[in-house]
Design a protein around this motif. Structure first.
Motif, mmCIF file in Angstrom:
data_model
loop_
_atom_site.group_PDB
_atom_site.id
_atom_site.type_symbol
_atom_site.label_atom_id
_atom_site.label_comp_id
_atom_site.label_asym_id
_atom_site.label_seq_id
_atom_site.Cartn_x
_atom_site.Cartn_y
_atom_site.Cartn_z
ATOM 1 N N VAL A 75 0.836 -1.208 0.000
ATOM 2 C CA VAL A 75 0.000 0.000 0.000
ATOM 3 C C VAL A 75 0.869 1.256 0.000
ATOM 4 C CG1 VAL A 75 -1.680 1.317 1.339
ATOM 5 C CG2 VAL A 75 -1.941 -1.160 1.108
ATOM 6 N N LEU A 76 1.919 1.267 0.840
ATOM 7 C CA LEU A 76 2.797 2.435 0.911
ATOM 8 C C LEU A 76 3.512 2.666 -0.418
ATOM 9 C CD1 LEU A 76 4.107 4.684 2.574
ATOM 10 C CD2 LEU A 76 5.844 3.024 3.296
ATOM 11 N N ASN A 77 4.064 1.598 -1.000
ATOM 12 C CA ASN A 77 4.752 1.741 -2.293
ATOM 13 C C ASN A 77 3.801 2.238 -3.376
ATOM 14 O OD1 ASN A 77 7.157 0.831 -1.220
ATOM 15 N ND2 ASN A 77 6.808 -1.307 -1.826
ATOM 16 N N THR A 78 2.593 1.696 -3.382
ATOM 17 C CA THR A 78 1.617 2.114 -4.392
ATOM 18 C C THR A 78 1.261 3.585 -4.228
ATOM 19 O OG1 THR A 78 0.697 -0.125 -4.371
ATOM 20 C CG2 THR A 78 -0.622 1.584 -5.399
ATOM 21 N N ALA A 79 1.058 4.015 -2.983
ATOM 22 C CA ALA A 79 0.713 5.420 -2.742
ATOM 23 C C ALA A 79 1.849 6.348 -3.188
ATOM 24 C CB ALA A 79 0.402 5.630 -1.260
#
Length: 589
Positions: free
Chosen positions: A90-94
């Motif tokens: 989720v963090l990488n995608t954001a």
């Protein structure tokens, strides 16, 4: 008062009574137009809900959807956030999506302002060149960037020899974001450029009369008017960044950077024993994110009336003179076009004619056609090219026809559910391509009487998946042309006795022919470069160019990848060029 001779009054032909209005057969007591409109609504509902409903069900089932005896449970979501390392994803995608969106706007908005609103040298050339990356998939652009800006690329090697180090790292989230931004910038550019061309120039003239200099006019008048297209394009770019697979797969996977799309790809396709529950839960979350973004976009643009600048009084825009600053704009756009698109694509094409492509050896000494001999010598590779042409050709005709029907029902009928038809036609823009592939894969597996086996892994499955992705583009291409046709045409046909179906087939259909041709061109290009749904829907016999390139890249066969990419670029260029010649002067609808 003169009196007509008696002979003339006797020879006057008798007035014939008007012809009776045509009567149309009713089916089960309902008019045929009602049947046609409900058929369009039902078909769109089935098409859109087919990948969504199985995904939602699978996310709360304790076993694969095709196995009997499943129990509803929230365990899939619990395992997604506790065992699968989904928080890092989720963090990488954001970070990737936010970086791509910001960089896209930084590239597209200034260039649109410079090209449309200022006296820029070579403005027409730049206006066309800015749209080149749109016709090329980000997968091909990613391949091209690796050949130049990767760790062993030509530009990276030259910079390392000059500076002693390479100031960028392509295999990182910023590197992924820059490449994706270059690929998506034409979309934001088109939105902003079209808004600027239609906007009233009287506000700029008023600012100039008050003594504002060109730069102040740009920053205080022109740029603030671009807020609606900037909001729309930023939401769209963010959604596309969340779902894109190619660049994260090429750059992120080798160094362990996982985002939404590569998480689904790794756990769904590359896993020996896929966890369908976790896949369903992750797909549902992505779906909620994209749907939420579309809702936010609608909310932000709800009060867009205060940005209206096109009035009844026509004005002639006067381009601003920037003086010497214009050459800075020329240099910036040239850097984007040359280093962002032209050189990577040129390097990829050149790579297809070399045996070895490395800065350590002069590539002109290894010129060869062996890559093309290999591509056209293997039946599977040739078949993938034909499959791409068939899927794009047939799909473009079917999707464009469906888009025409959807536009006519939603914009030119009194059908009580016409708004629902429009929402269904535009809904696929909120469904990522890889989730369409997974959802249709489950939907086909869930069909009764083994019907799914007849569709799964065939070109029909790809046409359905790709067509669903291209439907919003076709709808958006045809809708403006329909709105330009006066309502009096429909009224005249109705007064003559024609019903809704006859009005379409006899009057509106012919006038919409140029718009239909334009939609076919747009959907053909969109479906030719599409590949993400095929990752889950294609089989060995129905591979397309995109999936074949991915397989060859994983095998390390970069020469064949470059040759296939060049073939796809050549097909796109030839089709768009030929269609442009045929459409020249026929856009009067």
């Amino acid at each position: 008062m003169a009196v007509l001779p008696e002979t003339l009054t006797e020879t006057r032909p008798p007035v014939e009574p008007p012809l009776p209005a045509p009567r149309y057969r009713r089916l089960l007591g309902a008019r045929r137009e009602l049947w046609a409109q409900y058929a369009v609504l039902a078909f769109l509902a089935v098409l859109v809900l087919a990948p969504v409903v199985p995904t939602l069900i699978q996310s709360v089932l304790d076993r694969p959807l095709y196995e009997a005896g499943g129990i509803f449970t929230p365990d899939n979501y619990v395992r997604l956030f506790t065992e699968a390392g989904f928080g890092k994803v989720v963090l990488n995608t954001a970070l990737f999506a936010v970086g791509t969106t910001v960089l896209t706007l930084l590239i597209a908005v200034p260039m649109a302002v410079l090209v449309v609103r200022t006296k820029l040298p070579f403005g027409r050339v730049f206006a066309g060149a800015m749209q080149w990356p749109f016709f090329i998939s980000s997968l091909i652009l990613g391949f091209g960037w690796i050949t130049l800006y990767g760790p062993a690329g030509f530009v990276s090697t030259a910079v390392r020899d000059w500076l002693g180090f390479v100031p960028w790292n392509l295999y990182s989230i910023p590197g992924m974001a820059i490449t994706e931004a270059v690929a998506l910038a034409p979309i934001a550019y088109v939105f902003c450029a079209n808004a600027l061309r239609k906007s009233d120039a009287s506000l700029e003239s008023a600012a100039q009369v008050c003594g504002a200099r060109p730069l102040r006019v740009l920053f205080t008048v022109v740029v603030p008017m671009l807020r609606p297209p900037m909001v729309y394009s930023s939401i769209l770019v963010f959604s596309m960044s969340v779902e894109t697979l190619s660049v994260p797969l090429l750059y992120g996977q080798p160094v362990g950077i996982s985002v939404f799309s590569t998480f689904l790809y790794t756990n769904g396709l590359q896993s020996i024993d896929p966890d369908y529950g976790v896949l369903g839960a992750a797909s549902t979350l992505i779906l909620l994110v994209t749907v939420g973004l579309v809702a936010v976009q609608a909310k932000l643009l709800k009060n867009a009336q205060r940005f209206v600048s096109v009035r009844g009084k026509a004005t002639r825009p006067r381009r601003l003179e920037l003086g010497r600053l214009k050459w800075i704009g020329v240099a910036a756009i040239s850097v984007y076009v040359v280093f962002g698109a032209l050189l990577p694509i040129g390097g990829l094409v050149f790579r297809s004619f070399t045996k070895v492509f490395t800065p350590l050896q002069n590539p002109f000494q290894t010129l060869t056609t062996a890559n093309y001999d290999r591509v056209f010598g293997f039946a599977a590779y040739v078949q993938s090219i034909w499959n791409s042409l068939l899927v794009a050709g047939i799909g473009a005709l079917v999707v464009s026809f469906l888009a025409v029907l959807a536009v006519l029902v939603s914009k030119r009928s009194t059908f009580r559910h016409r708004k629902l038809v429009e929402y269904l036609a535009l809904a696929p823009q909120a469904i990522p391509g890889i989730i369409i592939g997974i959802g249709l894969f489950w939907a086909f597996a869930y069909l009764p009487f083994g019907l799914g086996g007849l569709v799964q892994g065939t070109l029909v499955a790809l046409i359905i998946g790709f067509g669903l992705r291209a439907l919003p583009s076709g709808f958006g291409s045809i809708a403006p042309s329909v709105l330009q046709l006066g309502q009096e045409l429909d009224n005249a046909a109705r007064v003559s006795g024609a019903d809704w179906v006859r009005t379409f087939t006899s009057v509106l259909g012919r006038l919409l022919t140029p718009a239909f041709a334009g939609a076919v061109i747009l959907t053909f290009v969109t479906m030719l470069k599409e590949y993400s749904p095929a990752i889950f829907l294609a089989s060995a016999d129905s591979n397309i160019i995109g999936t074949t390139m991915l397989e060859l890249w994983v095998q390390g066969n970069t020469g064949s990848v470059a040759a296939l990419a060049t073939v796809q670029i050549a097909i796109t260029a030839a089709f768009v060029g030929l269609a442009g010649l045929l459409m020249k002067g026929r856009t009067d609808a």
